[in-house]
Design a protein around this motif. Sequence first.
Motif, PDB file in Angstrom:
ATOM      1  N   SER A 119       0.818  -1.210   0.000  1.00 51.32           N
ATOM      2  CA  SER A 119       0.000   0.000   0.000  1.00 51.32           C
ATOM      3  C   SER A 119       0.857   1.268   0.000  1.00 51.32           C
ATOM      4  N   TRP A 120       0.206   2.382  -0.305  1.00 51.69           N
ATOM      5  CA  TRP A 120       0.885   3.675  -0.248  1.00 51.69           C
ATOM      6  C   TRP A 120       1.243   4.017   1.190  1.00 51.69           C
ATOM      7  N   LYS A 121       0.482   3.485   2.164  1.00 45.85           N
ATOM      8  CA  LYS A 121       0.822   3.712   3.574  1.00 45.85           C
ATOM      9  C   LYS A 121       2.160   3.072   3.902  1.00 45.85           C
ATOM     10  N   TYR A 122       2.369   1.863   3.406  1.00 48.20           N
ATOM     11  CA  TYR A 122       3.651   1.186   3.605  1.00 48.20           C
ATOM     12  C   TYR A 122       4.781   2.017   2.991  1.00 48.20           C
ATOM     13  N   THR A 123       4.556   2.510   1.783  1.00 43.68           N
ATOM     14  CA  THR A 123       5.566   3.309   1.097  1.00 43.68           C
ATOM     15  C   THR A 123       5.899   4.558   1.886  1.00 43.68           C
ATOM     16  N   LEU A 124       4.889   5.243   2.398  1.00 46.05           N
ATOM     17  CA  LEU A 124       5.136   6.468   3.147  1.00 46.05           C
ATOM     18  C   LEU A 124       5.829   6.207   4.483  1.00 46.05           C
ATOM     19  N   VAL A 125       5.438   5.141   5.170  1.00 45.84           N
ATOM     20  CA  VAL A 125       6.079   4.826   6.452  1.00 45.84           C
ATOM     21  C   VAL A 125       7.538   4.433   6.224  1.00 45.84           C
ATOM     22  N   SER A 126       7.780   3.521   5.308  1.00 42.26           N
ATOM     23  CA  SER A 126       9.151   3.057   5.056  1.00 42.26           C
ATOM     24  C   SER A 126      10.001   4.149   4.405  1.00 42.26           C
ATOM     25  N   GLY A 127       9.442   4.829   3.431  1.00 45.41           N
ATOM     26  CA  GLY A 127      10.177   5.921   2.782  1.00 45.41           C
ATOM     27  C   GLY A 127      10.436   7.072   3.734  1.00 45.41           C
ATOM     28  N   GLY A 128       9.449   7.400   4.545  1.00 44.99           N
ATOM     29  CA  GLY A 128       9.628   8.463   5.538  1.00 44.99           C
ATOM     30  C   GLY A 128      10.727   8.140   6.522  1.00 44.99           C
ATOM     31  N   PHE A 129      10.805   6.875   6.915  1.00 48.35           N
ATOM     32  CA  PHE A 129      11.869   6.446   7.815  1.00 48.35           C
ATOM     33  C   PHE A 129      13.230   6.751   7.206  1.00 48.35           C
ATOM     34  N   TRP A 130      13.417   6.389   5.947  1.00 50.49           N
ATOM     35  CA  TRP A 130      14.725   6.601   5.328  1.00 50.49           C
ATOM     36  C   TRP A 130      14.994   8.072   5.039  1.00 50.49           C
ATOM     37  N   ILE A 131      13.974   8.847   4.792  1.00 50.89           N
ATOM     38  CA  ILE A 131      14.185  10.293   4.628  1.00 50.89           C
ATOM     39  C   ILE A 131      14.712  10.883   5.929  1.00 50.89           C
ATOM     40  N   VAL A 132      14.104  10.517   7.045  1.00 52.44           N
ATOM     41  CA  VAL A 132      14.577  11.003   8.352  1.00 52.44           C
ATOM     42  C   VAL A 132      15.983  10.486   8.631  1.00 52.44           C
ATOM     43  N   CYS A 133      16.224   9.210   8.374  1.00 52.76           N
ATOM     44  CA  CYS A 133      17.561   8.638   8.613  1.00 52.76           C
ATOM     45  C   CYS A 133      18.628   9.323   7.780  1.00 52.76           C
ATOM     46  N   PHE A 134      18.376   9.507   6.493  1.00 53.26           N
ATOM     47  CA  PHE A 134      19.364  10.153   5.640  1.00 53.26           C
ATOM     48  C   PHE A 134      19.594  11.605   6.048  1.00 53.26           C
ATOM     49  N   THR A 135      18.544  12.272   6.512  1.00 49.58           N
ATOM     50  CA  THR A 135      18.692  13.644   6.980  1.00 49.58           C
ATOM     51  C   THR A 135      19.658  13.698   8.160  1.00 49.58           C
ATOM     52  N   ILE A 136      19.459  12.829   9.129  1.00 52.70           N
ATOM     53  CA  ILE A 136      20.328  12.796  10.304  1.00 52.70           C
ATOM     54  C   ILE A 136      21.733  12.317   9.930  1.00 52.70           C
ATOM     55  N   MET A 137      21.806  11.266   9.121  1.00 49.09           N
ATOM     56  CA  MET A 137      23.112  10.754   8.698  1.00 49.09           C
ATOM     57  C   MET A 137      23.910  11.818   7.941  1.00 49.09           C
ATOM     58  N   GLY A 138      23.268  12.508   7.016  1.00 50.01           N
ATOM     59  CA  GLY A 138      23.949  13.555   6.261  1.00 50.01           C
ATOM     60  C   GLY A 138      24.475  14.654   7.157  1.00 50.01           C
ATOM     61  N   GLY A 139      23.672  15.031   8.152  1.00 47.49           N
ATOM     62  CA  GLY A 139      24.115  16.057   9.096  1.00 47.49           C
ATOM     63  C   GLY A 139      25.333  15.624   9.882  1.00 47.49           C
ATOM     64  N   ILE A 140      25.292  14.413  10.393  1.00 48.34           N
ATOM     65  CA  ILE A 140      26.424  13.891  11.178  1.00 48.34           C
ATOM     66  C   ILE A 140      27.676  13.797  10.323  1.00 48.34           C
ATOM     67  N   ILE A 141      27.540  13.212   9.161  1.00 45.41           N
ATOM     68  CA  ILE A 141      28.706  13.003   8.291  1.00 45.41           C
ATOM     69  C   ILE A 141      29.315  14.329   7.844  1.00 45.41           C
ATOM     70  N   CYS A 142      28.474  15.279   7.459  1.00 50.87           N
ATOM     71  CA  CYS A 142      28.986  16.553   6.961  1.00 50.87           C
ATOM     72  C   CYS A 142      29.625  17.370   8.081  1.00 50.87           C
ATOM     73  N   ALA A 143      29.045  17.338   9.263  1.00 51.06           N
ATOM     74  CA  ALA A 143      29.581  18.127  10.375  1.00 51.06           C
ATOM     75  C   ALA A 143      30.861  17.540  10.946  1.00 51.06           C
ATOM     76  N   TRP A 144      30.989  16.204  10.908  1.00 52.61           N
ATOM     77  CA  TRP A 144      32.137  15.552  11.560  1.00 52.61           C
ATOM     78  C   TRP A 144      33.293  15.244  10.621  1.00 52.61           C
TER      79      TRP A 144
END
Length: 160
Positions: free
Chosen positions: A134-159
């Motif tokens: 379902s689109w709900k599955y896509t949004l939950v799973s995709g949203g998870f990775w959007i948040v993860c990549f946002t945090i990962m990118g911040g950590i990697i770029c700052a450090w």
Amino acid sequence: MEINFLALLVAAVSTLLVGFVWYHPKVFGTLWMKESGMTEDKMKGGNMFLIFGMAVIYAFLMGIILQSLAIHQWGAFSMVGGDAASAKPSYEAFMADYGTAFRTFKHGALHGFLTGLFLALPIIGTNALFEKRSWKYTLVSGGFWIVCFTIMGGIICAWT
């Protein structure tokens, strides 16, 4: 440029922390279980050490490529073939002028967010289409990775 393995490891482990919150039953866990067909019994089976260990390894691999997307100086470094010692003086001049430019958590988070939105979400969405999810599955799973990549990118770029 040198790879900061500690930053990559912290970024990788951050995905577990986000997952513990994101997939908590009071957040998106119950919805994800329903949409993915997961049950409590299925979750109890399996080698959790292996599952979480491989999740960190996969996130670490994602972090390796994310650093080249979030840190502009990797582009200059790759243009000289990864050997700064034999680079032309223009490389040294570029690094002297821009070596630490845009090296903040905020800037890395922006690139991480864009990577999640324009890379991770479409991959998950495409898989979900063919898996008849379902689109709900896509949004939950995709949203998870959007948040993860946002945090990962911040950590990697700052450090790094």
